[in-house]
Design a protein around this motif. Structure first.
Motif, PDB file in Angstrom:
ATOM      1  N   TYR A  27      24.715  -0.962  66.797  1.00 35.11           N
ATOM      2  CA  TYR A  27      24.063   0.344  66.886  1.00 35.11           C
ATOM      3  C   TYR A  27      24.807   1.317  65.986  1.00 35.11           C
ATOM      4  CZ  TYR A  27      22.582   4.829  68.895  1.00 35.11           C
ATOM      5  OH  TYR A  27      22.089   6.096  69.082  1.00 35.11           O
ATOM      6  N   GLU A  28      24.034   2.203  65.373  1.00 32.08           N
ATOM      7  CA  GLU A  28      24.644   3.258  64.573  1.00 32.08           C
ATOM      8  C   GLU A  28      23.701   4.450  64.551  1.00 32.08           C
ATOM      9  OE1 GLU A  28      26.786   3.897  60.226  1.00 32.08           O
ATOM     10  OE2 GLU A  28      25.810   1.982  60.658  1.00 32.08           O
ATOM     11  N   ASP A  29      24.274   5.633  64.688  1.00 27.65           N
ATOM     12  CA  ASP A  29      23.531   6.867  64.482  1.00 27.65           C
ATOM     13  C   ASP A  29      24.408   7.778  63.626  1.00 27.65           C
ATOM     14  OD1 ASP A  29      25.357   8.183  66.218  1.00 27.65           O
ATOM     15  OD2 ASP A  29      24.035   7.964  67.948  1.00 27.65           O
ATOM     16  N   ALA A  30      24.042   9.022  63.485  1.00 29.25           N
ATOM     17  CA  ALA A  30      24.776   9.931  62.609  1.00 29.25           C
ATOM     18  C   ALA A  30      26.220  10.151  63.059  1.00 29.25           C
ATOM     19  CB  ALA A  30      24.052  11.267  62.519  1.00 29.25           C
ATOM     20  N   GLU A  31      26.481   9.994  64.348  1.00 28.39           N
ATOM     21  CA  GLU A  31      27.795  10.338  64.898  1.00 28.39           C
ATOM     22  C   GLU A  31      28.616   9.157  65.399  1.00 28.39           C
ATOM     23  OE1 GLU A  31      28.891  13.478  64.853  1.00 28.39           O
ATOM     24  OE2 GLU A  31      27.014  14.243  64.027  1.00 28.39           O
ATOM     25  N   THR A  32      27.962   8.011  65.688  1.00 26.35           N
ATOM     26  CA  THR A  32      28.666   6.906  66.342  1.00 26.35           C
ATOM     27  C   THR A  32      28.330   5.561  65.710  1.00 26.35           C
ATOM     28  OG1 THR A  32      26.931   6.571  67.993  1.00 26.35           O
ATOM     29  CG2 THR A  32      28.688   8.115  68.571  1.00 26.35           C
ATOM     30  N   LEU A  33      29.192   4.600  65.997  1.00 22.97           N
ATOM     31  CA  LEU A  33      28.991   3.211  65.591  1.00 22.97           C
ATOM     32  C   LEU A  33      29.380   2.335  66.768  1.00 22.97           C
ATOM     33  CD1 LEU A  33      28.489   1.029  63.370  1.00 22.97           C
ATOM     34  CD2 LEU A  33      30.945   1.162  62.904  1.00 22.97           C
ATOM     35  N   ALA A  34      28.589   1.286  67.021  1.00 25.89           N
ATOM     36  CA  ALA A  34      28.904   0.316  68.081  1.00 25.89           C
ATOM     37  C   ALA A  34      28.935  -1.070  67.458  1.00 25.89           C
ATOM     38  CB  ALA A  34      27.878   0.376  69.195  1.00 25.89           C
ATOM     39  N   PHE A  35      29.906  -1.868  67.894  1.00 22.55           N
ATOM     40  CA  PHE A  35      30.069  -3.224  67.378  1.00 22.55           C
ATOM     41  C   PHE A  35      30.734  -4.096  68.438  1.00 22.55           C
ATOM     42  CE2 PHE A  35      33.423  -0.423  65.949  1.00 22.55           C
ATOM     43  CZ  PHE A  35      34.600  -1.087  66.259  1.00 22.55           C
ATOM     44  N   MET A  36      30.634  -5.393  68.250  1.00 22.42           N
ATOM     45  CA  MET A  36      31.202  -6.336  69.206  1.00 22.42           C
ATOM     46  C   MET A  36      32.725  -6.297  69.137  1.00 22.42           C
ATOM     47  SD  MET A  36      28.347  -7.284  70.347  1.00 22.42           S
ATOM     48  CE  MET A  36      29.018  -8.309  71.658  1.00 22.42           C
ATOM     49  N   ASP A  37      33.371  -6.364  70.293  1.00 19.27           N
ATOM     50  CA  ASP A  37      34.827  -6.459  70.342  1.00 19.27           C
ATOM     51  C   ASP A  37      35.211  -7.854  69.871  1.00 19.27           C
ATOM     52  OD1 ASP A  37      37.566  -6.787  71.206  1.00 19.27           O
ATOM     53  OD2 ASP A  37      37.260  -5.122  72.580  1.00 19.27           O
ATOM     54  N   GLN A  86      36.678  -9.364  76.502  1.00 21.15           N
ATOM     55  CA  GLN A  86      37.087  -9.690  77.866  1.00 21.15           C
ATOM     56  C   GLN A  86      35.920 -10.227  78.677  1.00 21.15           C
ATOM     57  OE1 GLN A  86      39.686  -5.857  78.220  1.00 21.15           O
ATOM     58  NE2 GLN A  86      40.312  -7.313  79.791  1.00 21.15           N
ATOM     59  N   GLY A  87      34.827 -10.512  78.004  1.00 21.67           N
ATOM     60  CA  GLY A  87      33.654 -11.101  78.627  1.00 21.67           C
ATOM     61  C   GLY A  87      32.533 -11.116  77.607  1.00 21.67           C
ATOM     62  N   PRO A  88      31.531 -11.952  77.825  1.00 20.90           N
ATOM     63  CA  PRO A  88      30.394 -11.993  76.908  1.00 20.90           C
ATOM     64  C   PRO A  88      29.719 -10.625  76.806  1.00 20.90           C
ATOM     65  CG  PRO A  88      30.308 -13.825  78.457  1.00 20.90           C
ATOM     66  CD  PRO A  88      31.390 -12.898  78.930  1.00 20.90           C
ATOM     67  N   GLY A  89      29.457 -10.191  75.582  1.00 27.20           N
ATOM     68  CA  GLY A  89      28.788  -8.922  75.377  1.00 27.20           C
ATOM     69  C   GLY A  89      29.698  -7.712  75.284  1.00 27.20           C
ATOM     70  N   HIS A  90      31.013  -7.917  75.317  1.00 22.89           N
ATOM     71  CA  HIS A  90      31.984  -6.814  75.250  1.00 22.89           C
ATOM     72  C   HIS A  90      31.764  -6.065  73.934  1.00 22.89           C
ATOM     73  CE1 HIS A  90      36.504  -5.604  75.859  1.00 22.89           C
ATOM     74  NE2 HIS A  90      35.805  -4.604  75.338  1.00 22.89           N
ATOM     75  N   THR A  91      31.384  -4.806  74.056  1.00 16.20           N
ATOM     76  CA  THR A  91      31.005  -3.981  72.916  1.00 16.20           C
ATOM     77  C   THR A  91      31.871  -2.733  72.875  1.00 16.20           C
ATOM     78  OG1 THR A  91      28.737  -4.773  73.215  1.00 16.20           O
ATOM     79  CG2 THR A  91      29.014  -2.832  71.840  1.00 16.20           C
ATOM     80  N   LEU A  92      32.156  -2.247  71.670  1.00 14.99           N
ATOM     81  CA  LEU A  92      32.919  -1.017  71.471  1.00 14.99           C
ATOM     82  C   LEU A  92      32.023   0.037  70.838  1.00 14.99           C
ATOM     83  CD1 LEU A  92      36.141  -2.562  69.914  1.00 14.99           C
ATOM     84  CD2 LEU A  92      35.792  -1.874  72.293  1.00 14.99           C
ATOM     85  N   VAL A  93      32.203   1.284  71.267  1.00 11.46           N
ATOM     86  CA  VAL A  93      31.501   2.408  70.656  1.00 11.46           C
ATOM     87  C   VAL A  93      32.566   3.385  70.194  1.00 11.46           C
ATOM     88  CG1 VAL A  93      29.740   4.184  70.919  1.00 11.46           C
ATOM     89  CG2 VAL A  93      29.588   2.082  72.275  1.00 11.46           C
ATOM     90  N   ILE A  94      32.449   3.816  68.915  1.00 16.47           N
ATOM     91  CA  ILE A  94      33.435   4.728  68.343  1.00 16.47           C
ATOM     92  C   ILE A  94      32.729   5.917  67.699  1.00 16.47           C
ATOM     93  CG2 ILE A  94      35.071   2.848  67.937  1.00 16.47           C
ATOM     94  CD1 ILE A  94      34.404   3.027  64.939  1.00 16.47           C
ATOM     95  N   PRO A  95      33.419   7.055  67.662  1.00 14.87           N
ATOM     96  CA  PRO A  95      32.870   8.176  66.897  1.00 14.87           C
ATOM     97  C   PRO A  95      33.143   7.949  65.412  1.00 14.87           C
ATOM     98  CG  PRO A  95      34.980   8.811  67.815  1.00 14.87           C
ATOM     99  CD  PRO A  95      34.679   7.420  68.324  1.00 14.87           C
ATOM    100  N   LYS A  96      32.274   8.469  64.577  1.00 15.51           N
ATOM    101  CA  LYS A  96      32.532   8.409  63.138  1.00 15.51           C
ATOM    102  C   LYS A  96      33.575   9.437  62.723  1.00 15.51           C
ATOM    103  CE  LYS A  96      28.152   6.370  61.768  1.00 15.51           C
ATOM    104  NZ  LYS A  96      26.901   6.550  61.002  1.00 15.51           N
ATOM    105  N   ALA A  97      33.661  10.529  63.454  1.00 12.52           N
ATOM    106  CA  ALA A  97      34.669  11.553  63.168  1.00 12.52           C
ATOM    107  C   ALA A  97      36.042  11.031  63.565  1.00 12.52           C
ATOM    108  CB  ALA A  97      34.355  12.828  63.937  1.00 12.52           C
ATOM    109  N   PRO A  98      37.064  11.315  62.765  1.00 10.82           N
ATOM    110  CA  PRO A  98      38.399  10.849  63.118  1.00 10.82           C
ATOM    111  C   PRO A  98      38.924  11.517  64.383  1.00 10.82           C
ATOM    112  CG  PRO A  98      38.435  12.109  61.057  1.00 10.82           C
ATOM    113  CD  PRO A  98      37.028  12.046  61.521  1.00 10.82           C
ATOM    114  N   ALA A  99      39.390  10.703  65.293  1.00  8.54           N
ATOM    115  CA  ALA A  99      40.044  11.181  66.515  1.00  8.54           C
ATOM    116  C   ALA A  99      40.913  10.045  67.012  1.00  8.54           C
ATOM    117  CB  ALA A  99      39.024  11.575  67.575  1.00  8.54           C
TER     118      ALA A  99
END
Length: 145
Positions: free
Chosen positions: A26-36, A40-53
């Protein structure tokens, strides 16, 4: 004293720039999501902001709000894609809090009644498995859009 400055060479910043491959869901103007890559289990996904923090405490409030919306969107898709009974959503801040990559990120892990989380071993998952899991989540997101 621990260095708490944001490092633009952290692995997630490099994923955002396309310097390191990832299984994006998943991706939008502010975030990105990708598989870890170390799930720690099937489907473990990470969501991050595009802005540095570095973490929750130094994130811009508007970026944090957008991150929360992205987490909700992805969490719904992850739960549906894996027919999960529930979800565990977690976020760490600084090494003492369990953070190992110092770019704000939220973990989403599908959960199933009676099945414990797999311990974090530091081992990389099979890329083919991650690709298949990412496709399952993207399919749900595509159906919802």
């Amino acid at each position: 004293m621990t260095d708490t400055a944001y490092d633009p060479q952290n692995v997630f910043a490099r994923i955002l720039r396309g310097e390191i491959p990832s299984h994006r869901v998943y991706e939008d103007a502010e975030t990105l999501a990708f598989m870890d890559a170390m799930p720690q289990g099937p489907g473990h996904t990470l969501v991050i902001p595009k802005a540095p923090a570095r973490g929750l405490l130094d994130a811009d409030p508007a970026s944090l709000a957008a991150l929360t919306a992205g987490v909700q969107t992805v969490a719904r898709a992850v739960k549906a894609a894996f027919a999960a009974d529930g979800l565990t959503v977690f976020q760490f801040n600084e090494a003492a809090g369990g953070q190992t990559v110092f770019h704000l990120h939220v973990h989403i892990v599908p959960r199933f009644d009676g099945v414990p989380l797999t311990p974090h071993t530091g081992r990389m998952a099979d890329p083919a498995v991650l690709a298949e899991q990412a496709e399952r989540i993207r399919a749900v997101l595509g159906a919802a859009g």
